[in-house]
Design a protein around this motif. Sequence first.
Motif, PDB file in Angstrom:
ATOM      1  N   GLY A  38      -0.549   5.099 -13.711  1.00 47.56           N
ATOM      2  CA  GLY A  38       0.018   4.190 -12.717  1.00 47.56           C
ATOM      3  C   GLY A  38       1.486   3.878 -12.892  1.00 47.56           C
ATOM      4  N   ARG A  39       2.070   4.212 -14.034  1.00 51.23           N
ATOM      5  CA  ARG A  39       3.484   3.906 -14.276  1.00 51.23           C
ATOM      6  C   ARG A  39       4.425   4.971 -13.720  1.00 51.23           C
ATOM      7  NH1 ARG A  39       4.610  -1.353 -15.508  1.00 51.23           N
ATOM      8  NH2 ARG A  39       2.953  -2.199 -16.840  1.00 51.23           N
ATOM      9  N   ILE A  40       3.891   6.059 -13.217  1.00 51.14           N
ATOM     10  CA  ILE A  40       4.731   7.117 -12.656  1.00 51.14           C
ATOM     11  C   ILE A  40       5.355   6.620 -11.351  1.00 51.14           C
ATOM     12  CG2 ILE A  40       4.753   9.454 -11.733  1.00 51.14           C
ATOM     13  CD1 ILE A  40       4.357   9.374 -14.714  1.00 51.14           C
ATOM     14  N   THR A  41       6.689   6.744 -11.240  1.00 49.98           N
ATOM     15  CA  THR A  41       7.411   6.287 -10.053  1.00 49.98           C
ATOM     16  C   THR A  41       8.174   7.446  -9.424  1.00 49.98           C
ATOM     17  OG1 THR A  41       9.424   5.690 -11.261  1.00 49.98           O
ATOM     18  CG2 THR A  41       7.682   4.021 -11.153  1.00 49.98           C
ATOM     19  N   ASN A  42       8.850   7.152  -8.318  1.00 49.67           N
ATOM     20  CA  ASN A  42       9.642   8.181  -7.637  1.00 49.67           C
ATOM     21  C   ASN A  42      10.729   8.753  -8.546  1.00 49.67           C
ATOM     22  OD1 ASN A  42       8.220   7.883  -5.229  1.00 49.67           O
ATOM     23  ND2 ASN A  42       9.540   6.229  -4.514  1.00 49.67           N
ATOM     24  N   ARG A  43      11.272   7.912  -9.441  1.00 45.05           N
ATOM     25  CA  ARG A  43      12.337   8.376 -10.330  1.00 45.05           C
ATOM     26  C   ARG A  43      11.840   9.354 -11.392  1.00 45.05           C
ATOM     27  NH1 ARG A  43      15.124   2.725 -11.935  1.00 45.05           N
ATOM     28  NH2 ARG A  43      12.951   2.059 -11.697  1.00 45.05           N
ATOM     29  N   ASP A  44      10.527   9.380 -11.621  1.00 46.71           N
ATOM     30  CA  ASP A  44       9.972  10.340 -12.582  1.00 46.71           C
ATOM     31  C   ASP A  44       9.800  11.729 -11.974  1.00 46.71           C
ATOM     32  OD1 ASP A  44       9.485   8.653 -14.918  1.00 46.71           O
ATOM     33  OD2 ASP A  44       8.055   7.598 -13.658  1.00 46.71           O
ATOM     34  N   ALA A  61       9.120  10.729  -3.264  1.00 45.60           N
ATOM     35  CA  ALA A  61       8.561  11.651  -4.259  1.00 45.60           C
ATOM     36  C   ALA A  61       8.157  12.973  -3.610  1.00 45.60           C
ATOM     37  CB  ALA A  61       7.355  11.009  -4.944  1.00 45.60           C
ATOM     38  N   LEU A  62       7.525  12.902  -2.442  1.00 44.41           N
ATOM     39  CA  LEU A  62       7.133  14.126  -1.742  1.00 44.41           C
ATOM     40  C   LEU A  62       8.344  14.945  -1.326  1.00 44.41           C
ATOM     41  CD1 LEU A  62       4.104  13.196   0.547  1.00 44.41           C
ATOM     42  CD2 LEU A  62       4.112  14.505  -1.570  1.00 44.41           C
ATOM     43  N   GLU A  63       9.413  14.280  -0.940  1.00 44.35           N
ATOM     44  CA  GLU A  63      10.639  14.985  -0.558  1.00 44.35           C
ATOM     45  C   GLU A  63      11.189  15.779  -1.747  1.00 44.35           C
ATOM     46  OE1 GLU A  63      15.098  14.018   1.268  1.00 44.35           O
ATOM     47  OE2 GLU A  63      13.667  12.398   0.895  1.00 44.35           O
ATOM     48  N   ALA A  64      11.156  15.160  -2.945  1.00 46.26           N
ATOM     49  CA  ALA A  64      11.645  15.847  -4.140  1.00 46.26           C
ATOM     50  C   ALA A  64      10.725  16.998  -4.536  1.00 46.26           C
ATOM     51  CB  ALA A  64      11.766  14.845  -5.292  1.00 46.26           C
ATOM     52  N   LEU A 107      -1.137  14.184  -8.759  1.00 44.81           N
ATOM     53  CA  LEU A 107      -0.600  12.825  -8.861  1.00 44.81           C
ATOM     54  C   LEU A 107      -1.571  11.822  -8.241  1.00 44.81           C
ATOM     55  CD1 LEU A 107       3.056  13.712  -7.814  1.00 44.81           C
ATOM     56  CD2 LEU A 107       2.269  13.207 -10.126  1.00 44.81           C
ATOM     57  N   LEU A 108      -2.852  12.100  -8.326  1.00 43.80           N
ATOM     58  CA  LEU A 108      -3.868  11.208  -7.790  1.00 43.80           C
ATOM     59  C   LEU A 108      -3.835   9.874  -8.540  1.00 43.80           C
ATOM     60  CD1 LEU A 108      -6.855  13.707  -7.468  1.00 43.80           C
ATOM     61  CD2 LEU A 108      -5.586  12.677  -5.587  1.00 43.80           C
ATOM     62  N   GLY A 109      -3.827   8.789  -7.789  1.00 48.58           N
ATOM     63  CA  GLY A 109      -3.846   7.475  -8.431  1.00 48.58           C
ATOM     64  C   GLY A 109      -2.496   6.983  -8.892  1.00 48.58           C
ATOM     65  N   CYS A 110      -1.440   7.734  -8.664  1.00 43.32           N
ATOM     66  CA  CYS A 110      -0.082   7.270  -8.999  1.00 43.32           C
ATOM     67  C   CYS A 110       0.417   6.443  -7.822  1.00 43.32           C
ATOM     68  CB  CYS A 110       0.827   8.459  -9.278  1.00 43.32           C
ATOM     69  SG  CYS A 110       0.287   9.475 -10.678  1.00 43.32           S
ATOM     70  N   TYR A 111      -0.016   5.196  -7.772  1.00 46.47           N
ATOM     71  CA  TYR A 111       0.135   4.369  -6.570  1.00 46.47           C
ATOM     72  C   TYR A 111       1.567   3.909  -6.309  1.00 46.47           C
ATOM     73  CZ  TYR A 111      -0.061   0.677 -10.111  1.00 46.47           C
ATOM     74  OH  TYR A 111       0.178  -0.107 -11.218  1.00 46.47           O
ATOM     75  N   ARG A 112       2.487   4.114  -7.240  1.00 43.92           N
ATOM     76  CA  ARG A 112       3.875   3.688  -7.038  1.00 43.92           C
ATOM     77  C   ARG A 112       4.707   4.718  -6.276  1.00 43.92           C
ATOM     78  NH1 ARG A 112       5.263  -0.465 -10.972  1.00 43.92           N
ATOM     79  NH2 ARG A 112       3.477  -0.859 -12.340  1.00 43.92           N
ATOM     80  N   LEU A 113       4.118   5.877  -5.994  1.00 47.23           N
ATOM     81  CA  LEU A 113       4.857   6.950  -5.345  1.00 47.23           C
ATOM     82  C   LEU A 113       4.893   6.772  -3.832  1.00 47.23           C
ATOM     83  CD1 LEU A 113       3.544  10.047  -7.337  1.00 47.23           C
ATOM     84  CD2 LEU A 113       5.612   8.697  -7.755  1.00 47.23           C
TER      85      LEU A 113
END
Length: 350
Positions: free
Chosen positions: A207-213, A238-241, A228-234
């Motif tokens: 859950g700590r994975i963010t767009n900056r990662d 993130a998809l663009e990157a 990235l299932l369950g990485c709710y901060r995205l």
Amino acid sequence: MNEENKSPKRMKRRISLRRAQKESTPVVTGTSMESGTKIPEEEDIGLNILQLPEMVMVDIFSFLPVKDKCRSTRVCKTFRRLMKDSSLWKCVDLTQYSIKLRDLTKVTRLYLSKSLKHLELKGFLCTTVKTKLLSEVFLEELRARSPNLSKLVIHNAELRTLPSSKLPKSLQHLHLQSCQLREGWLLPALEEGTLKNLRSLDLSGCGRITNRDISPMSQLKNLEELSLLGCYRLGDQALEAITADHPNLKSLLIGHSDFTDVGMKDVALNMKRLERFSIQHCELVTSKSLKFIQRMKTIEELDISYNPQFDDASIYGLVKGLPNLRKITVHDVTTVSDTIMQINPNIEVL
């Protein structure tokens, strides 16, 4: 005892008589089904496992779980020697045991070697045990002892204080499922090229994975599978990157995040080789996104479950537009399965 009884001739005669009597007496082990008479059989001779060829014994040992392999070394010297055969330690799964760092280090030093290809571990996040699963020293020793380790799977572990740069450089598959990571945890490993050979990365439930990662992952040039299932901060950033840096992905699993139709459009326009795609539980995504996904003709497996906002008509149109689709997971199987089977009877509906 008198002298007569002690004579060698008399002794030999007695032994020969006893042997003849024993051979003439049948060993009864069964009964005839028709007449009910007893059936004599030859005397059963027990076979010791140590009489088997060593290759056969090693093959038998390969079916034992890790704990039983370790215990078997206490049986005898032969077992102890055979248990160190490299073929028995190519794939080591320790997820069924609550193994602490000290015991894990002991197993590593005794049995793990260059032959190790696949290692799977489970931490203590879901238990009351307050201890570390891994340490920096352990990772360094693992890297030195197992230079051919290609797949590392870790479940439910506390990894925030662990330096990612110490991960084995030989890894091609890294799965960190439901682990506690700090923001930017992967950055040191990416900057130092530790994970340059990575082909699949699974961060499900972290859950700590963010767009900056996501942006630093552009250095993973060989990446083919990303979860990235369950990485709710995205979000869509993130998809663009991901679509910009990894257009050749074959598998992308996302869900439980704030993705929108904009992000789905980026995926559909840029990922022309995607074979497996999942968008579980994305509430902000509408049926419009299914029209974008319909353009991805290479899709073979699709998961759109936990999205009740998708109407049946859009799902039917999606199935018609994907000629290579073999498997689809939907929110409500009962309402759409029959129609989908009529469209394409070869599709598995879940």
